[in-house]
Design a protein around this motif. Structure first.
Motif, PDB file in Angstrom:
ATOM      1  N   ALA A 132       0.828  -1.214   0.000  1.00  0.00           N
ATOM      2  CA  ALA A 132       0.000   0.000   0.000  1.00  0.00           C
ATOM      3  C   ALA A 132       0.858   1.257   0.000  1.00  0.00           C
ATOM      4  O   ALA A 132       0.498   2.275  -0.599  1.00  0.00           O
ATOM      5  CB  ALA A 132      -0.929  -0.007   1.211  1.00  0.00           C
ATOM      6  N   LYS A 301      -5.468  10.888   3.940  1.00  0.00           N
ATOM      7  CA  LYS A 301      -5.157  10.442   2.579  1.00  0.00           C
ATOM      8  C   LYS A 301      -4.750   8.971   2.566  1.00  0.00           C
ATOM      9  O   LYS A 301      -5.163   8.205   1.686  1.00  0.00           O
ATOM     10  CB  LYS A 301      -4.040  11.299   1.985  1.00  0.00           C
ATOM     11  CG  LYS A 301      -4.449  12.706   1.591  1.00  0.00           C
ATOM     12  CD  LYS A 301      -5.233  12.697   0.292  1.00  0.00           C
ATOM     13  CE  LYS A 301      -5.514  14.117  -0.179  1.00  0.00           C
ATOM     14  NZ  LYS A 301      -6.270  14.133  -1.451  1.00  0.00           N
ATOM     15  N   GLN A 303      -5.470   6.583   4.779  1.00  0.00           N
ATOM     16  CA  GLN A 303      -6.591   5.700   5.081  1.00  0.00           C
ATOM     17  C   GLN A 303      -7.463   5.500   3.847  1.00  0.00           C
ATOM     18  O   GLN A 303      -7.864   4.377   3.531  1.00  0.00           O
ATOM     19  CB  GLN A 303      -7.438   6.245   6.229  1.00  0.00           C
ATOM     20  CG  GLN A 303      -8.643   5.348   6.528  1.00  0.00           C
ATOM     21  CD  GLN A 303      -9.361   5.700   7.813  1.00  0.00           C
ATOM     22  OE1 GLN A 303      -8.825   6.405   8.661  1.00  0.00           O
ATOM     23  NE2 GLN A 303     -10.578   5.210   7.974  1.00  0.00           N
ATOM     24  N   ASN A 304      -7.747   6.585   3.133  1.00  0.00           N
ATOM     25  CA  ASN A 304      -8.536   6.475   1.902  1.00  0.00           C
ATOM     26  C   ASN A 304      -7.824   5.598   0.878  1.00  0.00           C
ATOM     27  O   ASN A 304      -8.450   4.771   0.197  1.00  0.00           O
ATOM     28  CB  ASN A 304      -8.800   7.860   1.312  1.00  0.00           C
ATOM     29  CG  ASN A 304      -9.684   8.719   2.209  1.00  0.00           C
ATOM     30  OD1 ASN A 304     -10.416   8.194   3.044  1.00  0.00           O
ATOM     31  ND2 ASN A 304      -9.613  10.026   2.046  1.00  0.00           N
ATOM     32  N   HIS A 305      -6.519   5.783   0.768  1.00  0.00           N
ATOM     33  CA  HIS A 305      -5.710   4.991  -0.168  1.00  0.00           C
ATOM     34  C   HIS A 305      -5.738   3.508   0.213  1.00  0.00           C
ATOM     35  O   HIS A 305      -5.907   2.634  -0.651  1.00  0.00           O
ATOM     36  CB  HIS A 305      -4.274   5.524  -0.158  1.00  0.00           C
ATOM     37  CG  HIS A 305      -3.315   4.724  -0.968  1.00  0.00           C
ATOM     38  ND1 HIS A 305      -3.269   4.774  -2.352  1.00  0.00           N
ATOM     39  CD2 HIS A 305      -2.352   3.831  -0.592  1.00  0.00           C
ATOM     40  CE1 HIS A 305      -2.324   3.955  -2.787  1.00  0.00           C
ATOM     41  NE2 HIS A 305      -1.760   3.373  -1.749  1.00  0.00           N
ATOM     42  N   GLU A 307      -7.985   1.863   1.952  1.00  0.00           N
ATOM     43  CA  GLU A 307      -9.309   1.269   1.762  1.00  0.00           C
ATOM     44  C   GLU A 307      -9.547   0.886   0.304  1.00  0.00           C
ATOM     45  O   GLU A 307     -10.266  -0.078   0.008  1.00  0.00           O
ATOM     46  CB  GLU A 307     -10.388   2.232   2.265  1.00  0.00           C
ATOM     47  CG  GLU A 307     -10.402   2.358   3.786  1.00  0.00           C
ATOM     48  CD  GLU A 307     -11.367   3.412   4.290  1.00  0.00           C
ATOM     49  OE1 GLU A 307     -12.137   3.947   3.451  1.00  0.00           O
ATOM     50  OE2 GLU A 307     -11.358   3.719   5.494  1.00  0.00           O
ATOM     51  N   VAL A 308      -8.941   1.621  -0.603  1.00  0.00           N
ATOM     52  CA  VAL A 308      -9.028   1.256  -2.030  1.00  0.00           C
ATOM     53  C   VAL A 308      -8.149   0.037  -2.308  1.00  0.00           C
ATOM     54  O   VAL A 308      -8.566  -0.907  -2.994  1.00  0.00           O
ATOM     55  CB  VAL A 308      -8.605   2.446  -2.922  1.00  0.00           C
ATOM     56  CG1 VAL A 308      -8.501   2.011  -4.382  1.00  0.00           C
ATOM     57  CG2 VAL A 308      -9.595   3.595  -2.779  1.00  0.00           C
ATOM     58  N   LYS A 309      -6.934   0.046  -1.762  1.00  0.00           N
ATOM     59  CA  LYS A 309      -5.997  -1.062  -1.994  1.00  0.00           C
ATOM     60  C   LYS A 309      -6.493  -2.375  -1.386  1.00  0.00           C
ATOM     61  O   LYS A 309      -6.189  -3.460  -1.910  1.00  0.00           O
ATOM     62  CB  LYS A 309      -4.619  -0.728  -1.416  1.00  0.00           C
ATOM     63  CG  LYS A 309      -3.923   0.446  -2.063  1.00  0.00           C
ATOM     64  CD  LYS A 309      -3.504   0.160  -3.493  1.00  0.00           C
ATOM     65  CE  LYS A 309      -2.379  -0.831  -3.598  1.00  0.00           C
ATOM     66  NZ  LYS A 309      -1.896  -1.013  -4.983  1.00  0.00           N
ATOM     67  N   LYS A 311      -9.269  -3.687  -1.509  1.00  0.00           N
ATOM     68  CA  LYS A 311     -10.084  -4.427  -2.491  1.00  0.00           C
ATOM     69  C   LYS A 311      -9.193  -5.297  -3.381  1.00  0.00           C
ATOM     70  O   LYS A 311      -9.561  -6.415  -3.750  1.00  0.00           O
ATOM     71  CB  LYS A 311     -10.901  -3.448  -3.327  1.00  0.00           C
ATOM     72  CG  LYS A 311     -11.912  -2.645  -2.515  1.00  0.00           C
ATOM     73  CD  LYS A 311     -12.619  -1.600  -3.353  1.00  0.00           C
ATOM     74  CE  LYS A 311     -13.580  -0.768  -2.509  1.00  0.00           C
ATOM     75  NZ  LYS A 311     -14.232   0.303  -3.293  1.00  0.00           N
ATOM     76  N   GLU A 312      -8.006  -4.785  -3.724  1.00  0.00           N
ATOM     77  CA  GLU A 312      -7.047  -5.580  -4.494  1.00  0.00           C
ATOM     78  C   GLU A 312      -6.495  -6.720  -3.640  1.00  0.00           C
ATOM     79  O   GLU A 312      -6.365  -7.857  -4.106  1.00  0.00           O
ATOM     80  CB  GLU A 312      -5.900  -4.701  -4.982  1.00  0.00           C
ATOM     81  CG  GLU A 312      -6.310  -3.557  -5.893  1.00  0.00           C
ATOM     82  CD  GLU A 312      -5.126  -2.674  -6.251  1.00  0.00           C
ATOM     83  OE1 GLU A 312      -3.973  -3.165  -6.164  1.00  0.00           O
ATOM     84  OE2 GLU A 312      -5.349  -1.504  -6.594  1.00  0.00           O
ATOM     85  N   ASN A 324     -19.294  -1.448   2.190  1.00  0.00           N
ATOM     86  CA  ASN A 324     -19.096  -0.033   2.505  1.00  0.00           C
ATOM     87  C   ASN A 324     -20.350   0.547   3.137  1.00  0.00           C
ATOM     88  O   ASN A 324     -21.453   0.155   2.825  1.00  0.00           O
ATOM     89  CB  ASN A 324     -18.765   0.755   1.234  1.00  0.00           C
ATOM     90  CG  ASN A 324     -17.396   0.371   0.697  1.00  0.00           C
ATOM     91  OD1 ASN A 324     -16.494   0.046   1.460  1.00  0.00           O
ATOM     92  ND2 ASN A 324     -17.240   0.400  -0.623  1.00  0.00           N
TER      93      ASN A 324
END
Length: 324
Positions: A132, A301, A303-305, A307-309, A311-312, A324
């Motif tokens: 991440a 920033k 934490q948002n990043h 949360e997207v990662k 999923k991968e 979500n």
């Protein structure tokens, strides 16, 4: 007679302060002057600044009035006076420092710089966080990042004490002083030697199968609230907190242990990870920060990043995501 609301001293300082304010040269006025001096004429400077020539002339006039002296030798604005040369030299340095400070402030506010402090359980710290952080840190070359890997209990303590900005860990009891959000579920695996009787069993393993085993206790096991585990807490002879040391103990045939699946992906040869079925067979991993602490832009920033990662990572490592 009613007492005066302000003393003579207060009035004097107020008048002096207002006078100093009126004498101050604004930074944008200095910028206008520098552009004119660089261009050698008002027209070209006005084009660059997007202002009218009359507005530029008025700005120069105000500076000269405040300084009680001319900045240019003639109205053509080609040659600076001695005063103008000095003002130009000081103004260039002041503008450079101002623009750099402004850029630094904006960069911090946008989460591009600053100090990011994270505490995480070892399985996440060693596997997910590096992935991440790779592109996150690459896009922020001036950011500083500190990572502490420790067990869930210590992660929560570090968050509550304000020593870290973000914590990633399991939670047994929700704390009203923390803002928490679930990230994913991770299955528990029994870790043992390949020759162990558990590895030879043909049926899916359950917690009852561990009743007669020598368990090496760790923070993961202490958080599994099933009778077969809790009954062994008091009688266990060996307790290890560090994951590397824990695996070494299993390799030495001192017992078996339980770890989240993320921590068992790359076990040494000779060891196996066996999934557990039934209640309490997964752990919940949460991301958390202190509720009362004003968060830094870079921590938001990240934490948002993350949360997207996640999923991968869920696809790559077989994690179960929360909706979500």
């Amino acid at each position: 007679m009613a007492p005066c609301a302000f003393s003579i001293k207060q009035i004097f300082f107020q008048i002096t302060s207002e006078k100093l304010k009126s004498m101050a040269i604004k930074i944008e006025a200095l910028r206008t002057f520098v552009h004119v001096a660089d261009a050698g004429n008002i027209k070209d400077a006005a084009d660059v600044l997007g202002r009218t020539q009359s507005a530029i002339s008025m700005t120069l006039k105000l500076i000269e009035e405040r300084l009680c002296g001319a900045l240019f030798e003639t109205d053509r604005k080609q040659n600076l006076t001695d005063l103008g040369k000095h003002v130009y030299q000081v103004a260039v340095g002041a503008l450079r420092d101002f623009d750099q400070a402004n850029a630094n402030i904006s960069s911090y506010a946008q989460g591009q710089t600053g100090l990011l402090r994270i505490a995480s359980v070892p399985s996440v710290a060693s596997l997910l966080i590096p992935e991440a952080l790779r592109d996150f840190a690459l896009a922020r070359p001036d950011a500083q990042i500190e990572l502490i890997d420790t067990d869930s209990t210590d992660v929560q303590k570090l968050v509550l004490s304000g020593q870290v900005d973000l914590g990633i860990a399991g939670i047994q009891i929700l704390n009203s002083e923390m803002d928490v959000k679930p990230l994913f579920d991770d299955r528990f695996n029994i870790v043992c030697l390949k020759e162990n009787a558990l590895a030879q069993m043909k049926k899916p393993l359950e917690w009852t199968d561990l009743s007669d085993c020598k368990l090496i206790m760790n923070e993961t096991l202490r958080g599994i609230l099933v009778p077969e585990i809790q009954s062994q807490l008091v009688n266990s002879r060996l307790s290890v907190r560090n994951v590397t040391s824990l695996i070494a103990m299993v390799q030495a045939n001192l017992g078996i242990t339980v770890l989240p699946s993320l921590a068992t992906l790359y076990l040494p040869s000779g060891l196996v990870a066996l999934p557990v079925n039934g209640p309490h067979s997964t752990r919940q991993v949460w991301i958390m920060h202190k509720e009362s602490k004003l968060r830094s832009p870079i921590s938001i920033k990240f934490q948002n990043h993350l949360e997207v990662k996640i999923k991968e990572f869920a696809v790559k490592y077989g994690l179960e995501l929360y909706p979500n």
